[in-house]
Design a protein around this motif. Structure first.
Motif, PDB file in Angstrom:
ATOM      1  N   GLU A  91       0.820  -1.238   0.000  1.00 40.48           N
ATOM      2  CA  GLU A  91       0.000   0.000   0.000  1.00 40.48           C
ATOM      3  C   GLU A  91       0.845   1.277   0.000  1.00 40.48           C
ATOM      4  O   GLU A  91       0.292   2.374  -0.132  1.00 40.48           O
ATOM      5  N   ALA A  92       2.160   1.139   0.126  1.00 39.43           N
ATOM      6  CA  ALA A  92       3.027   2.331   0.125  1.00 39.43           C
ATOM      7  C   ALA A  92       3.727   2.525  -1.215  1.00 39.43           C
ATOM      8  O   ALA A  92       4.584   3.402  -1.340  1.00 39.43           O
ATOM      9  N   ARG A  93       3.379   1.705  -2.195  1.00 41.56           N
ATOM     10  CA  ARG A  93       4.081   1.789  -3.494  1.00 41.56           C
ATOM     11  C   ARG A  93       3.577   2.945  -4.349  1.00 41.56           C
ATOM     12  O   ARG A  93       2.484   3.438  -4.164  1.00 41.56           O
ATOM     13  N   GLY A  94       4.429   3.303  -5.302  1.00 37.78           N
ATOM     14  CA  GLY A  94       4.048   4.314  -6.282  1.00 37.78           C
ATOM     15  C   GLY A  94       4.134   5.735  -5.763  1.00 37.78           C
ATOM     16  O   GLY A  94       3.606   6.657  -6.388  1.00 37.78           O
ATOM     17  N   THR A  95       4.815   5.918  -4.645  1.00 39.01           N
ATOM     18  CA  THR A  95       4.935   7.269  -4.061  1.00 39.01           C
ATOM     19  C   THR A  95       6.380   7.767  -4.055  1.00 39.01           C
ATOM     20  O   THR A  95       6.661   8.813  -3.479  1.00 39.01           O
ATOM     21  N   GLY A  96       7.280   6.993  -4.643  1.00 34.98           N
ATOM     22  CA  GLY A  96       8.684   7.402  -4.652  1.00 34.98           C
ATOM     23  C   GLY A  96       9.491   6.857  -3.485  1.00 34.98           C
ATOM     24  O   GLY A  96      10.673   7.175  -3.346  1.00 34.98           O
ATOM     25  N   LEU A  97       8.854   6.021  -2.647  1.00 30.31           N
ATOM     26  CA  LEU A  97       9.574   5.532  -1.469  1.00 30.31           C
ATOM     27  C   LEU A  97      10.747   4.637  -1.859  1.00 30.31           C
ATOM     28  O   LEU A  97      11.841   4.740  -1.292  1.00 30.31           O
ATOM     29  N   ALA A  98      10.544   3.738  -2.825  1.00 29.95           N
ATOM     30  CA  ALA A  98      11.642   2.840  -3.212  1.00 29.95           C
ATOM     31  C   ALA A  98      12.831   3.644  -3.741  1.00 29.95           C
ATOM     32  O   ALA A  98      13.982   3.333  -3.433  1.00 29.95           O
ATOM     33  N   ARG A  99      12.538   4.667  -4.533  1.00 28.56           N
ATOM     34  CA  ARG A  99      13.622   5.474  -5.085  1.00 28.56           C
ATOM     35  C   ARG A  99      14.422   6.149  -3.954  1.00 28.56           C
ATOM     36  O   ARG A  99      15.651   6.119  -3.936  1.00 28.56           O
ATOM     37  N   PHE A 101      14.546   5.199  -0.803  1.00 26.25           N
ATOM     38  CA  PHE A 101      15.167   4.167   0.038  1.00 26.25           C
ATOM     39  C   PHE A 101      16.399   3.578  -0.650  1.00 26.25           C
ATOM     40  O   PHE A 101      17.398   3.256   0.014  1.00 26.25           O
ATOM     41  N   MET A 102      16.338   3.447  -1.983  1.00 24.13           N
ATOM     42  CA  MET A 102      17.514   2.964  -2.731  1.00 24.13           C
ATOM     43  C   MET A 102      18.685   3.930  -2.568  1.00 24.13           C
ATOM     44  O   MET A 102      19.839   3.510  -2.459  1.00 24.13           O
ATOM     45  N   THR A 103      18.389   5.223  -2.556  1.00 25.75           N
ATOM     46  CA  THR A 103      19.456   6.209  -2.357  1.00 25.75           C
ATOM     47  C   THR A 103      20.102   6.005  -0.985  1.00 25.75           C
ATOM     48  O   THR A 103      21.326   6.088  -0.837  1.00 25.75           O
ATOM     49  N   TYR A 104      19.276   5.718   0.002  1.00 22.67           N
ATOM     50  CA  TYR A 104      19.777   5.430   1.354  1.00 22.67           C
ATOM     51  C   TYR A 104      20.633   4.159   1.352  1.00 22.67           C
ATOM     52  O   TYR A 104      21.735   4.140   1.926  1.00 22.67           O
ATOM     53  N   LEU A 105      20.157   3.099   0.688  1.00 18.38           N
ATOM     54  CA  LEU A 105      20.923   1.849   0.633  1.00 18.38           C
ATOM     55  C   LEU A 105      22.264   2.080  -0.067  1.00 18.38           C
ATOM     56  O   LEU A 105      23.309   1.584   0.383  1.00 18.38           O
ATOM     57  N   HIS A 106      22.247   2.831  -1.159  1.00 18.55           N
ATOM     58  CA  HIS A 106      23.505   3.110  -1.866  1.00 18.55           C
ATOM     59  C   HIS A 106      24.452   3.921  -0.977  1.00 18.55           C
ATOM     60  O   HIS A 106      25.661   3.657  -0.945  1.00 18.55           O
ATOM     61  N   ALA A 107      23.907   4.899  -0.264  1.00 23.32           N
ATOM     62  CA  ALA A 107      24.749   5.713   0.620  1.00 23.32           C
ATOM     63  C   ALA A 107      25.332   4.858   1.743  1.00 23.32           C
ATOM     64  O   ALA A 107      26.506   5.008   2.111  1.00 23.32           O
TER      65      ALA A 107
END
Ligand code: COA
Length: 159
Positions: A91-99, A101-107
């Motif tokens: 229910e949290a998809r499609g709002t830019g959260l994955a994008r 969060f991926m930046t956080y994982l990469h950092a």
């Protein structure tokens, strides 16, 4: 009144019930077809929340509810390049959260000295492939039916 905000954190033992609830949301939506880094059980949630070491198990949460889960693993086995996995609560998809969060994982990977990250994705997982391609992942054939993606991480500036 306390207002809940979005937080990105490392999992801790007190998160185990929230993580099990997140796993249940993935299983209920059939996402374990595409994302199956480990079983989505309470026992596995308890185990993951108690891991210590260099491998990272990270979440995005709001008000104690886990909205995204990601891991960077392989360092504890001696690999220089960690394997990344990510999933967002349906229910949290499609709002830019994955994008975000991926930046956080990469950092977080870069912060621990990784020159690049790798991941595996099913060719038919179009949402994930599009996300990864937009972040610069390059594909190579894997040993099984999944593609292997590699993403170079920028070198840190001198601190
Ligand atoms: C893949 C996944 C993490 C995307 O999460 P999300 O929060 O919806 O993604 P975002 O809203 O941040 O969107 C980021 C990008 O993903 C891609 N994307 C997301 N949903 C998409 C969809 N339904 N169709 C096509 N592309 C999609 C787009 O490139 C999007 O960028 P844009 O909005 O600029 O076009 C989510 O669908 C998920 O958890 N899937 C199940 C688990 C999984 O498959 N994990 C990956 C295993 S390799």
């Amino acid at each position: 009144m306390t207002h809940s905000t979005l937080e990105f954190t490392r999992l801790k033992p007190a998160d185990d019930a929230a993580l099990a609830d997140f796993f249940a949301s993935l299983s209920a939506g059939g996402d374990d077809r595409f994302f199956h880094p480990h079983p989505f059980t309470l026992a596995e949630a308890v185990r993951v929340c108690r891991l210590v070491g260099r491998d990272l198990y990270l979440v995005a949460s709001r008000g104690g509810r886990i909205l995204a889960y990601g891991m960077l693993r392989g360092w504890d086995e001696g690999y220089v390049v960690p394997s990344l996995g990510v999933a967002v609560r349906p229910e949290a998809r499609g709002t830019g959260l994955a994008r975000a969060f991926m930046t956080y994982l990469h950092a977080a990977a870069r912060d621990q000295g990784a020159p690049r990250v790798r991941l595996k994705v099913y060719p038919t997982n179009h949402a994930a492939r599009r996300l990864y391609e937009s972040l610069g992942y390059q594909w190579q054939p894997g040993a099984d039916e999944q593609l292997v993606g590699l993403c170079e991480l920028a070198s840190p500036r001198a601190a």
